[in-house]
Scaffold this motif. Structure first.
Motif, short mmCIF file in Angstrom:
data_model
loop_
_atom_site.label_atom_id
_atom_site.label_comp_id
_atom_site.label_asym_id
_atom_site.label_seq_id
_atom_site.Cartn_x
_atom_site.Cartn_y
_atom_site.Cartn_z
N ARG A 245 68.56 155.08 4.74
CA ARG A 245 68.99 156.45 4.21
C ARG A 245 70.07 156.80 5.40
O ARG A 245 70.53 158.09 5.12
N LEU A 246 70.79 156.25 5.93
CA LEU A 246 71.59 156.37 7.09
C LEU A 246 72.85 156.89 6.42
O LEU A 246 73.52 157.89 6.65
N ASP A 247 73.43 155.91 5.42
CA ASP A 247 74.68 156.28 4.73
C ASP A 247 74.49 157.75 3.89
O ASP A 247 75.48 158.43 4.03
N ALA A 248 73.45 157.97 3.40
CA ALA A 248 73.21 159.26 2.53
C ALA A 248 73.23 160.56 3.78
O ALA A 248 73.67 161.62 3.39
N ALA A 249 72.88 160.49 4.81
CA ALA A 249 72.44 161.41 5.77
C ALA A 249 73.78 161.55 6.35
O ALA A 249 74.37 162.79 6.38
N ASN A 250 74.62 160.62 6.75
CA ASN A 250 75.99 160.55 7.04
C ASN A 250 77.02 161.46 6.13
O ASN A 250 77.69 162.25 6.41
N GLU A 251 76.65 161.11 5.05
CA GLU A 251 77.31 161.72 3.68
C GLU A 251 77.26 163.17 3.73
O GLU A 251 78.29 163.98 3.53
N ALA A 252 75.86 163.42 3.78
CA ALA A 252 75.54 165.18 3.95
C ALA A 252 76.19 165.49 5.17
O ALA A 252 76.86 166.75 4.95
N ARG A 253 76.15 165.00 6.35
CA ARG A 253 76.90 165.56 7.46
C ARG A 253 78.43 165.67 7.28
O ARG A 253 79.06 166.56 7.68
N ARG A 254 78.76 164.68 6.43
CA ARG A 254 80.49 164.66 6.09
C ARG A 254 80.77 165.96 5.30
O ARG A 254 81.67 166.53 5.25
N GLN A 255 79.84 166.18 4.32
CA GLN A 255 80.06 167.27 3.44
C GLN A 255 79.87 168.87 4.08
O GLN A 255 80.68 169.75 3.88
N HIS A 256 78.96 168.73 5.07
CA HIS A 256 78.61 169.98 5.68
C HIS A 256 79.99 170.17 6.61
O HIS A 256 80.29 171.48 6.77
N ALA A 257 80.62 169.17 7.21
CA ALA A 257 81.61 169.23 8.02
C ALA A 257 82.87 169.68 7.07
O ALA A 257 83.69 170.78 7.78
N ALA A 258 82.98 169.22 6.05
CA ALA A 258 84.12 169.60 4.93
C ALA A 258 83.74 171.20 4.76
O ALA A 258 84.81 171.72 4.47
N PRO A 346 76.04 173.93 14.53
CA PRO A 346 74.69 173.31 14.16
C PRO A 346 75.06 172.21 13.07
O PRO A 346 76.19 172.15 12.31
N MET A 347 74.67 170.93 13.27
CA MET A 347 74.69 169.87 12.29
C MET A 347 73.68 168.91 12.25
O MET A 347 73.06 168.32 13.18
N PHE A 348 73.16 168.99 11.10
CA PHE A 348 72.19 167.91 10.68
C PHE A 348 72.11 167.73 9.21
O PHE A 348 72.66 168.81 8.59
N LEU A 351 70.89 170.43 6.69
CA LEU A 351 71.56 171.99 6.60
C LEU A 351 71.78 172.37 5.32
O LEU A 351 72.35 171.62 4.40
N THR A 352 71.97 173.70 5.10
CA THR A 352 72.11 174.42 3.76
C THR A 352 73.47 174.90 3.58
O THR A 352 74.08 175.52 4.80
N ASP A 353 73.99 175.13 2.37
CA ASP A 353 75.30 175.65 2.36
C ASP A 353 75.17 177.21 2.89
O ASP A 353 76.08 177.63 3.49
N GLU A 354 74.11 177.69 2.57
CA GLU A 354 73.86 179.17 2.97
C GLU A 354 73.76 179.15 4.54
O GLU A 354 74.40 180.37 5.13
N GLN A 355 73.34 178.13 5.08
CA GLN A 355 73.39 178.21 6.69
C GLN A 355 74.71 178.14 7.17
O GLN A 355 75.12 178.62 8.13
N ILE A 356 75.35 177.23 6.53
CA ILE A 356 76.79 176.80 6.95
C ILE A 356 77.54 178.11 6.71
O ILE A 356 78.32 178.50 7.78
N CYS A 381 81.59 180.30 1.83
CA CYS A 381 82.78 179.53 2.14
C CYS A 381 83.13 178.72 0.84
O CYS A 381 84.61 178.46 0.78
N SER A 382 82.48 178.80 -0.26
CA SER A 382 82.99 178.18 -1.28
C SER A 382 84.15 178.84 -2.08
O SER A 382 84.78 178.48 -2.99
N ASN A 383 84.43 180.05 -1.44
CA ASN A 383 85.54 180.86 -2.06
C ASN A 383 86.79 180.50 -1.45
O ASN A 383 87.81 181.31 -1.63
N GLN A 384 86.62 179.72 -0.26
CA GLN A 384 87.86 179.70 0.65
C GLN A 384 88.79 178.86 -0.23
O GLN A 384 88.45 177.84 -0.82
N PRO A 385 90.57 178.98 0.07
CA PRO A 385 91.16 178.28 -0.54
C PRO A 385 91.22 176.65 0.10
O PRO A 385 90.82 176.71 1.37
N THR A 386 91.25 175.56 -0.37
CA THR A 386 90.92 174.37 0.35
C THR A 386 92.36 174.13 1.24
O THR A 386 93.41 174.40 0.83
N ALA A 387 91.85 173.73 2.44
CA ALA A 387 93.06 173.45 3.38
C ALA A 387 93.90 172.26 3.09
O ALA A 387 93.53 171.41 2.50
#
Ligand SMILES: *Cc1c(COP(=O)(O)O)cnc(C)c1O
Length: 387
Positions: A245-258, A346-348, A351-356, A381-387
């Motif tokens: 499950r590591l790749d999926a967990a890392n992918e979730a972290r990457r999406q949270h970071a984005a 916070p990062m795990f 994490l939910t979009d609402e928390q972020i 955050c989903s309303n922000q222009p993409t950097a």
């Protein structure tokens, strides 16, 4: 809203049955220290890292120490690493009897700056340990090229970078040896202490295997002076459940970071966001921002219900225990600035979009209250222009 810095409970709840099946297997075959469950993990982890071998050990600290011992590094030798790491990197060097030599990091990735290696080299230099800090690989090609030219070994401290990649090579697979921690809070975490050394050098693998098992070549025949550094069977059982499950967990972290970056990019001129190199897959063990007034910001976030961290508040060369290292001619302005200004959000994976979004709006609000210039933005955050 309260946002924890790290929440290990959710994955325990989600995978509880599988963990219990894994534990049952260990109980059934009483393989408490080594055995088939550990062998299965070592084979799977080596395959995951693209190395021919993985050797399970007691912790990440022990992985580093045994990797150095496998290279026969000891008193009179010098080993280069960075000041802004978890102290274990330097500890491991110290306990071989070798002398740690520190070089500063680059201001963008906060990883070892290859340009600093030449000045740190002496004829006693035996190895360099780049740390893939926060889950972002160090700039390995120039480090590897320099080390090859100098006949210096490279040990990767990949404790924060399980699954990260540099130019499509897995973290841990690029140096002679790669060291991992499976401390519970790491991207791949056990339920206690555990670590691994990976390598594609059969001779080094054999030495690490012997060193972690009292230097035995076979039971009660001690060819090397070793140590008890084996991984528990129960920890291997946990890791066997989590590795797939590591790749999926890392992918979730990457999406949270984005999402963090999308929300925060350009919002406050004094806030520096993590910058991901174009040629790496960063796995965001830590989402690290930088800001003046970090300590007040940390408190202000706590008041808003958001738990943040600092990685790390004191660089190794300024720690009381390591004053003996001295700084000599060298200085570490980047590592020191990072230690004063870094804040980990916070990062795990769960994490939910609402928390972020709440973390981001809290951060911008706190910055404003501390007197910094902040652009007015909607809280979603989903309303922000993409950097
Ligand atoms: C966690 C960590 C270690 C030590 O690992 P343990 O399993 O806690 O002994 C070493 N280096 C770095 C960079 C780490 O983050």
């Amino acid at each position: 809203m309260n946002v924890p810095f790290l929440d290990l409970r959710q994955q325990v709840v989600a995978l509880r049955e599988e963990f219990e099946q894994g534990f049952a297997e260990v109980l059934d075959n009483t393989a408490f220290a080594g055995g088939p469950v550990n062998i299965r993990f070592e084979e799977a982890f080596a395959a995951y890292c693209g190395t021919s071998e993985a050797i399970g050990v007691g912790s990440g600290t022990e992985a580093l120490w045994l990797a150095l011992l496998a290279l026969d590094i000891g008193p009179g030798d010098e080993v280069i690493t960075v000041p802004n790491t978890f102290v274990a990197t330097v500890e491991a060097i110290h306990f071989t009897g070798a002398t740690p030599v520190l070089v500063d990091v680059d201001p963008v990735s906060y990883n070892l700056d290859p340009a600093g290696l030449e000045a740190a080299w002496t004829p006693r230099t035996r190895a360099v340990i780049p740390v893939h800090l926060y889950g972002q690989p160090a700039d390995m090609d120039p480090i590897l090229a320099w080390a090859a030219e100098k006949s210096v070994s490279v040990i990767e401290d990949a404790a924060q970078a399980q699954g990260a990649r540099y130019r499509d090579r897995p973290a841990g697979s690029m140096g002679q040896l790669g060291c991992f921690s499976f401390y519970p809070g790491k991207n791949l975490g056990a339920f206690g202490e555990a670590g691994a050394v990976v390598t594609s050098d059969a001779e080094l693998a054999k030495r690490v295997r012997m060193l972690r098992d009292h230097g035995q070549s076979r039971k009660y025949y001690h060819d090397l002076i070793g140590w008890n550094g084996r991984m528990d069977g129960l920890q291997a059982a946990v890791l066997n459940v989590k590795l797939p499950r590591l790749d999926a967990a890392n992918e979730a972290r990457r999406q949270h970071a984005a999402r963090y970056s999308q929300c925060l990019e350009g919002a406050a001129p004094q806030l520096i966001l993590p910058r991901e190199r174009a040629d790496v897959r960063h796995v965001y063990h830590v989402y690290a921002v930088r800001c003046p007034e970090r300590d007040r910001l940390l408190d202000a976030m706590r008041e808003r219900g958001v738990a943040c961290g600092i990685h790390y508040p004191v660089p190794v060369h300024l720690q009381k225990a390591y004053q003996y290292l001295g700084q000599g001619e060298r200085s570490f302005p980047i590592a020191e600035a990072v230690s004063r200004e870094e804040l980990s959000l916070p990062m795990f994976p769960e994490l939910t979009d609402e928390q972020i979004d709440y973390v981001c709006s809290s951060l911008l609000d706190a910055l404003k209250v501390l007197g910094m210039t902040v652009e007015d933005r909607p809280a979603d955050c989903s309303n922000q222009p993409t950097a």
